[in-house]
Design an enzyme around this catalytic site. Structure first.
Site, PDB file in Angstrom:
ATOM      1  N   HIS A 173       0.847  -1.207   0.000  1.00  0.00           N
ATOM      2  CA  HIS A 173       0.000   0.000   0.000  1.00  0.00           C
ATOM      3  C   HIS A 173       0.875   1.247   0.000  1.00  0.00           C
ATOM      4  O   HIS A 173       0.689   2.157  -0.807  1.00  0.00           O
ATOM      5  CB  HIS A 173      -0.918   0.033   1.226  1.00  0.00           C
ATOM      6  CG  HIS A 173      -1.568   1.369   1.406  1.00  0.00           C
ATOM      7  ND1 HIS A 173      -2.694   1.757   0.702  1.00  0.00           N
ATOM      8  CD2 HIS A 173      -1.216   2.440   2.165  1.00  0.00           C
ATOM      9  CE1 HIS A 173      -3.023   3.007   1.040  1.00  0.00           C
ATOM     10  NE2 HIS A 173      -2.137   3.444   1.923  1.00  0.00           N
TER      11      HIS A 173
ATOM     12  N   HIS B 179       1.533   5.004  -2.581  1.00  0.00           N
ATOM     13  CA  HIS B 179       1.852   6.411  -2.278  1.00  0.00           C
ATOM     14  C   HIS B 179       3.085   6.970  -2.987  1.00  0.00           C
ATOM     15  O   HIS B 179       3.144   8.174  -3.240  1.00  0.00           O
ATOM     16  CB  HIS B 179       2.101   6.569  -0.766  1.00  0.00           C
ATOM     17  CG  HIS B 179       0.862   6.628   0.056  1.00  0.00           C
ATOM     18  ND1 HIS B 179       0.039   7.734   0.113  1.00  0.00           N
ATOM     19  CD2 HIS B 179       0.300   5.713   0.868  1.00  0.00           C
ATOM     20  CE1 HIS B 179      -0.976   7.495   0.942  1.00  0.00           C
ATOM     21  NE2 HIS B 179      -0.850   6.280   1.407  1.00  0.00           N
TER      22      HIS B 179
ATOM     23  N   GLU C 143      -5.217   9.456  -0.362  1.00  0.00           N
ATOM     24  CA  GLU C 143      -5.688   8.060  -0.308  1.00  0.00           C
ATOM     25  C   GLU C 143      -6.700   7.738  -1.404  1.00  0.00           C
ATOM     26  O   GLU C 143      -6.616   6.670  -2.005  1.00  0.00           O
ATOM     27  CB  GLU C 143      -6.312   7.769   1.063  1.00  0.00           C
ATOM     28  CG  GLU C 143      -5.325   7.809   2.230  1.00  0.00           C
ATOM     29  CD  GLU C 143      -4.235   6.732   2.178  1.00  0.00           C
ATOM     30  OE1 GLU C 143      -3.357   6.746   3.039  1.00  0.00           O
ATOM     31  OE2 GLU C 143      -4.241   5.881   1.254  1.00  0.00           O
TER      32      GLU C 143
ATOM     33  N   SER D 174      -3.790   0.802  -4.716  1.00  0.00           N
ATOM     34  CA  SER D 174      -3.417  -0.490  -4.107  1.00  0.00           C
ATOM     35  C   SER D 174      -4.630  -1.393  -3.873  1.00  0.00           C
ATOM     36  O   SER D 174      -4.524  -2.402  -3.175  1.00  0.00           O
ATOM     37  CB  SER D 174      -2.696  -0.233  -2.773  1.00  0.00           C
ATOM     38  OG  SER D 174      -3.540   0.505  -1.906  1.00  0.00           O
TER      39      SER D 174
HETATM   40  N1  HBI Z   1       1.781   6.547   9.713  1.00  0.00           N
HETATM   41  N2  HBI Z   1       3.314   5.183   8.630  1.00  0.00           N
HETATM   42  C1  HBI Z   1       2.215   5.960   8.580  1.00  0.00           C
HETATM   43  N3  HBI Z   1       1.574   6.148   7.413  1.00  0.00           N
HETATM   44  C2  HBI Z   1       0.471   6.928   7.323  1.00  0.00           C
HETATM   45  O1  HBI Z   1      -0.112   7.099   6.237  1.00  0.00           O
HETATM   46  C3  HBI Z   1      -0.003   7.561   8.487  1.00  0.00           C
HETATM   47  C4  HBI Z   1       0.696   7.357   9.676  1.00  0.00           C
HETATM   48  N4  HBI Z   1       0.250   7.949  10.804  1.00  0.00           N
HETATM   49  C5  HBI Z   1      -0.865   8.854  10.834  1.00  0.00           C
HETATM   50  C6  HBI Z   1      -1.572   8.945   9.526  1.00  0.00           C
HETATM   51  N5  HBI Z   1      -1.119   8.361   8.430  1.00  0.00           N
HETATM   52  C7  HBI Z   1      -2.871   9.680   9.394  1.00  0.00           C
HETATM   53  O2  HBI Z   1      -3.283  10.195  10.629  1.00  0.00           O
HETATM   54  C8  HBI Z   1      -2.731  10.834   8.414  1.00  0.00           C
HETATM   55  O3  HBI Z   1      -3.986  11.375   8.165  1.00  0.00           O
HETATM   56  C9  HBI Z   1      -1.845  11.855   8.987  1.00  0.00           C
HETATM   57 FE    FE Z   2      -1.988   5.353   2.897  1.00  0.00          FE
END
Ligand code: HBI
Ligand code: FE
Length: 277
Positions: A137, A142, A183, A203
Site C-alpha cells: 500500500h 503512495h 488516499e 493499491s
Molecule cells: N503513519 N506510517 C504511517 N503512514 C500513514 O499514512 C499515516 C501514519 N500515521 C498517521 C496517519 N497516516 C494519518 O493520521 C494521516 O492522516 C496523517
Molecule cells: Fe496510505
C-alpha cells in the site's frame, strides 16, 4: 516528539499491529532490512502484476510515469535506491517505518519531504485486503505520485501545516483532506478522461475499478472546505470521491486556505454526509 517509542510500541502490541516498533529510532524510523525471501518476492510480483493490469488503464499519467521512473515492479524495491531517484525529481525520499506511526512524527517527516513506508509485506493469504497499511500500500500506492511536482509540494505543505489544525482541535478535518486526496483522490483535467491517483485506489483491485468506472460511484468536484467537512469510513468503498481538475489546484487551494478560520468555524459542527455532498 510527544509520545515515546516505548509507550507507542506497547500500544501497538496491545492493538496487535504487526510491525516491530521497539526497533524504532526516536523519529519512529527503522532500517528497511532488505531480508525478503523468495515467497515474499513472489507476493510482491503477484500484487504488482495484478494491480498494473488496472493502473495501466485507470491511473493518472503522473502516477504511471512515477512507476516507470522509480522501477518498482520486478522485485521488492530497495528504499535507498528508490530514494536516490526520487530525490532527483522532487527532493523526496523514503524512510522505513514498522507501520502506522503517531501523527506528529508522520507530519514532521512529510514536512521534510520524507515519506514513511512500512518495511513488511502482507502474506499471500492477504492479497485482496489488509487492515494495516503494508509495504505494498505505502510503496506501490503512495510513492510513484511523489514524482509529480505540484502534488509533491502539496504533501510537504500538508506536513508543515497539519499541526496548525490539530492545535485547534481540527485533527478530523485535516485528516479528511489527506484521506480524500492522498488516499482516494481522482483527477480529470479539461477534456481529459477521469483517472485515479490516491494510494488507497492504486493499491486496491476492486475499489480502483469502482471509483473510476462504476455508475454507482458518487463523484464530486473537489472543493477543499467541503472535503475537510465530509466524514469517511475506513473499511468500505468510499461513499464520495473528490475529483481534482489538476494537482496545481490542490496545491493552490491548500496554500490559500485559512486553516485556523475553517477549523474554528466547523470543528464542532456535525460533519457532512459523503453520500449527499
Ligand atoms: N503513519 N506510517 C504511517 N503512514 C500513514 O499514512 C499515516 C501514519 N500515521 C498517521 C496517519 N497516516 C494519518 O493520521 C494521516 O492522516 C496523517
Ligand atoms: Fe496510505
Amino acid at each position: 516528539m510527544e509520545i515515546s517509542v516505548q509507550d507507542y510500541a506497547r500500544e501497538c502490541a496491545k492493538q496487535g499491529l504487526r510491525g516491530d516498533y521497539l526497533a524504532c529510532r526516536p523519529d519512529f524510523t527503522v532500517e528497511q532490512a532488505y531480508d525478503y525471501d523468495d515467497a515474499q518476492q513472489k507476493v510482491w510480483r503477484t500484487l504488482c502484476d495484478r494491480q498494473t493490469e488496472l493502473t495501466s488503464r485507470l491511473a493518472h499519467k503522473s502516477y504511471l510515469d512515477g512507476v516507470a521512473t522509480l522501477g518498482l515492479l520486478e522485485q521488492i524495491p530497495d528504499f535507498d535506491e528508490v530514494s536516490d531517484k526520487l530525490r532527483e525529481r522532487t527532493g523526496w525520499e523514503i524512510v522505513a517505518v514498522p507501520g502506522l506511526i503517531p501523527a506528529e512524527p508522520f507530519f514532521d517527516h512529510l514536512a521534510n519531504r520524507r515519506f514513511p513506508v512500512t518495511n513488511w509485506l502482507r502474506r499471500e493469504d492477504e492479497l485482496d485486503y489488509i487492515v494495516e497499511p503494508d509495504m505494498f500500500h505505502d510503496f506501490f500506492g503512495h510513492v510513484p505520485i511523489l514524482t509529480q511536482p505540484e502534488f509533491a509540494d502539496f504533501m510537504q505543505m500538508y506536513g508543515e501545516r497539519a499541526g496548525e489544525a490539530i492545535a485547534l482541535g481540527g485533527d478530523e478535518m485535516i485528516t479528511r483532506l489527506y484521506w480524500y486526496t492522498s488516499e482516494f483522490g481522482l483527477i480529470q483535467g479539461p477534456g481529459e478522461p477521469l483517472k485515479a491517483f490516491g494510494a488507497g485506489l492504486m493499491s486496491s483491485y476492486s475499489e480502483l475499478q469502482f471509483a473510476v468506472e462504476s455508475a454507482d460511484a458518487h463523484r464530486v468536484p473537489f472543493d477543499i472546505e467541503t472535503v475537510m467537512r465530509t466524514s469517511y469510513e475506513i473499511d468500505k468503498f468510499q461513499r464520495a470521491y473528490f475529483v481534482l481538475p489538476s494537482f496545481e489546484t490542490l496545491r493552490e487551494a491548500f496554500g490559500a486556505l485559512d486553516i485556523a478560520g475553517l477549523v474554528r468555524r466547523f470543528k464542532d459542527e456535525p460533519p457532512l454526509d459523503p453520500a449527499t455532498v
